[in-house]
Write an enzyme that holds these catalytic residues in place. Structure first.
Site, PDB file in Angstrom:
ATOM      1  N   ASN B 382       0.892  -1.093   0.053  1.00  0.00           N
ATOM      2  CA  ASN B 382       0.058  -0.039   0.006  1.00  0.00           C
ATOM      3  C   ASN B 382       0.978   1.237   0.064  1.00  0.00           C
ATOM      4  O   ASN B 382       0.903   2.016  -0.991  1.00  0.00           O
ATOM      5  CB  ASN B 382      -1.013   0.128   1.296  1.00  0.00           C
ATOM      6  CG  ASN B 382      -2.060   1.076   1.075  1.00  0.00           C
ATOM      7  OD1 ASN B 382      -2.063   1.760   0.234  1.00  0.00           O
ATOM      8  ND2 ASN B 382      -2.828   0.853   2.245  1.00  0.00           N
ATOM      9  N   ASP B 383       1.708   1.401   1.297  1.00  0.00           N
ATOM     10  CA  ASP B 383       2.367   2.478   1.171  1.00  0.00           C
ATOM     11  C   ASP B 383       3.406   2.768  -0.047  1.00  0.00           C
ATOM     12  O   ASP B 383       3.604   4.180  -0.200  1.00  0.00           O
ATOM     13  CB  ASP B 383       3.228   2.661   2.362  1.00  0.00           C
ATOM     14  CG  ASP B 383       2.385   2.407   3.719  1.00  0.00           C
ATOM     15  OD1 ASP B 383       1.165   3.021   3.642  1.00  0.00           O
ATOM     16  OD2 ASP B 383       2.677   2.195   4.989  1.00  0.00           O
ATOM     17  N   VAL B 384       3.850   1.850  -0.596  1.00  0.00           N
ATOM     18  CA  VAL B 384       5.023   2.089  -1.522  1.00  0.00           C
ATOM     19  C   VAL B 384       4.512   2.377  -2.917  1.00  0.00           C
ATOM     20  O   VAL B 384       5.279   2.858  -3.718  1.00  0.00           O
ATOM     21  CB  VAL B 384       5.959   0.603  -1.682  1.00  0.00           C
ATOM     22  CG1 VAL B 384       6.617   0.421  -0.463  1.00  0.00           C
ATOM     23  CG2 VAL B 384       4.967  -0.383  -2.186  1.00  0.00           C
TER      24      VAL B 384
END
Lengths: 101, 456
Positions: B382-384
């Protein structure tokens, strides 16, 4: 005083070596590198043994033995876990051989 | 004074450690290097027994055996996904051991040399910080507590007060080396360690592990100074220097400064993430629809994340990729440097699943390819791929280089729920009209996807 200067010299030189040896490590190996460095500072075990072995006080001995246990966990665990990680970075050739076993 | 042969033996150990670190610059030599390092450690312990002839030999040996069993069991049992917290824990016990050794030195030796006293105070304080900080880090990674930054009003004041208190106690200890002052210093160190790590957000925790690792290295070096032991001095300094550099490299990879990582949340601003899922509409689809998207694409990029590893779905993913290859689809894996829980963690996880590492492409290498890619398949990450890192200055991950998944024609997310990722912030990309979501456990979804792909 000359002894502390010698120790200081060792300290400074070791710092440069430390920076130099890891400056080219790729991010792929950052996790094992961290864990490998972690294992190395477990060498405080040597200090823990020296202090514990030199005392006559029971309290010091008990605390010293605790330090020995902690330092050993750090050192042994660190090397074993690093080895486990690095085992997975085998070359494709070695991996194929294992699959055919 | 220890005999010359022992000093030479320690020198050999120190060289083994340098070789071990050096060998880690290539996957080919790394494993051998690690074994050399371990051999150096064994040598150092043997020399210590022979040269110092310690009393209480039996209890010491028993303590060694207990520690060895604990270390081996801990490191054998742990899942690869839990590696970062284990490293944090090992670092913590190392820092704790260093602080204890220094405390005992205080009781045993009448250290009248000022420099040695300063080194002792340093070891106690920083060792305690490293221990307490590592424990909090462990709790965050193991999700025993929230992974989001924790702050409270007055934290900065309390933190600065503790630092000053630690400094004052340190000075006191140097002028008057008493054990109880040392114990007090140790307690203050523990408090500082907790306050140092509490405000750090989930995604930044790995960098803190590396920093604490460097701290422990320095305490070991200082301990070596106190004991006049060159091996501890060299090994500790090596780790301290290497750890500091590694911390900086990692912070650069996240596009942040170390200072910002540690104190960003304390200084205020909206670094706290949303934490909860919003109820905005998203487009979700079944495995059949997603299979059609993938099966008729020319070029697909896969972004693997921690969710993939947790679901143990690597093997299913590899099968899916092989199926796509056989249909003539070009497929690559895109690996973000901090995918997983720690830099390089994803490489370890995929290597465990025997994904051929020629297929893994680093971020800088693949980022230009997203523009010409038909479908990006994000599995448990998600974050990447969160564009907030580029567009939202208030986001905790702002400035972190990301994979440009948002430039592709279509994006497919395999997710369990709408819960935000490790950094605790929402991902705008999820609400993009070009994005399709397939909800479910990663392994389950990939199995269904593979079955569906064979029929389209």
């Amino acid at each position: 005083m000359s002894e502390s200067i010698a120790l200081l010299t060792i300290f400074v030189l070791a710092a440069f070596v430390g920076v130099e040896v890891i400056s080219k490590v790729s991010s792929t190996l950052h996790t094992p590198l961290m864990s490998g460095a972690n294992a190395i500072h477990g060498v405080i075990l040597v200090g823990a043994i020296i202090v514990t072995g030199a005392t006559n006080s029971v309290i010091v001995m008990i605390v010293g033995l605790l330090a020995v246990v902690l330092a050993t966990v750090n050192m042994v665990g660190g090397f074993v876990v690093t080895d486990r990680m690095l085992e997975m970075f085998k070359g494709p050739g070695a991996r194929k051989k294992e699959l055919h076993k | 004074m220890i005999p010359t042969w022992a000093q030479i033996g320690y020198l050999v150990s120190a060289v083994c450690f340098i070789v071990a670190l050096k060998a880690l610059s290539s996957p080919r030599s790394a494993r051998t290097g690690n074994l050399i390092g371990a051999a150096g450690a064994v040598l150092a312990v043997l020399i210590t027994f022979a040269a110092y002839k310690p009393n209480h030999l039996a209890p010491i040996l028993i303590a060694l055996i207990i520690g060895t069993i604990g270390g081996v069991i801990g490191s054998r049992r742990v899942q690869m996904t839990q590696m970062p917290q284990l490293v944090a824990l090992f670092n913590g016990v190392g820092g704790g051991a260093a602080a204890l050794v220094a405390l005992l030195e205080l009781g045993e030796v009448t250290a009248d040399a000022t420099v040695a006293a300063i080194a002792t105070a340093f070891t106690i304080l920083v060792g305690a910080i490293s221990f307490a900080g590592s424990v909090v880090t462990f709790a965050k990674l193991q999700e025993l507590m929230t992974t989001r930054p924790v702050t409270f009003p007055g934290l900065p004041v309390l933190f600065v007060a503790s630092l000053l208190g630690g400094l004052a106690l340190g000075v006191w200890l140097v002028s008057d080396p008493r054990v109880w002052v040392g114990v007090l210093l140790c307690l203050v160190g523990l408090a500082i360690g907790v306050m140092l790590v509490l405000p750090v957000g989930g995604a930044d925790v790995p960098i803190v592990i590396s920093l604490l690792n460097a701290f422990t290295g320095l305490t070991v070096a200082a301990g070596g100074y106190v004991l006049g032991n060159t091996l501890l001095l060299v090994a500790g300094t090596l780790v301290g220097a290497a750890g500091s550099l590694l911390t900086k490299l990692m912070a650069n990879a996240m596009g942040r400064s170390v200072f910002n990582i540690l104190f960003g949340a304390v200084r205020g601003g909206s670094t706290l993430g949303a934490g909860t899922a919003s109820d905005r509409p998203v487009i979700s689809a079944g495995p059949e629809d997603v299979a059609i998207l993938l099966g008729y694409a020319n070029k697909v990029i896969i972004v693997p994340g921690y969710g993939l590893a947790v679901a143990q779905a690597q093997h299913t993913l590899r099968d899916l990729v092989e199926e796509l290859h056989s249909r003539g689809v070009k497929v690559d894996y895109a690996i973000h440097p901090v995918a997983g829980r720690m830099p390089g963690h994803m490489n370890v996880l995929l290597a465990e699943a025997q994904v051929p590492y020629e297929q893994l492409r680093e971020m800088d290498d693949i980022n230009g390819d997203f523009k010409t890619t038909d479908v990006v398949l994000v599995v448990g990450a998600n974050d990447v791929v969160n564009p907030a890192a580029r567009n939202t200055p208030s986001a905790p991950i702002y400035g972190m280089p990301i994979l440009n998944a948002d430039e592709a024609q279509r994006v497919i997310f395999l997710k369990r729920s709408m819960r935000p990722g490790f950094a605790g912030i929402e991902n705008e990309l999820l609400y993009d009209p070009r994005t399709t979501l397939l909800f479910g456990d990663a392994r389950d979804s990939l199995t269904k996807l593979l079955a569906a792909l064979k029929t389209v």
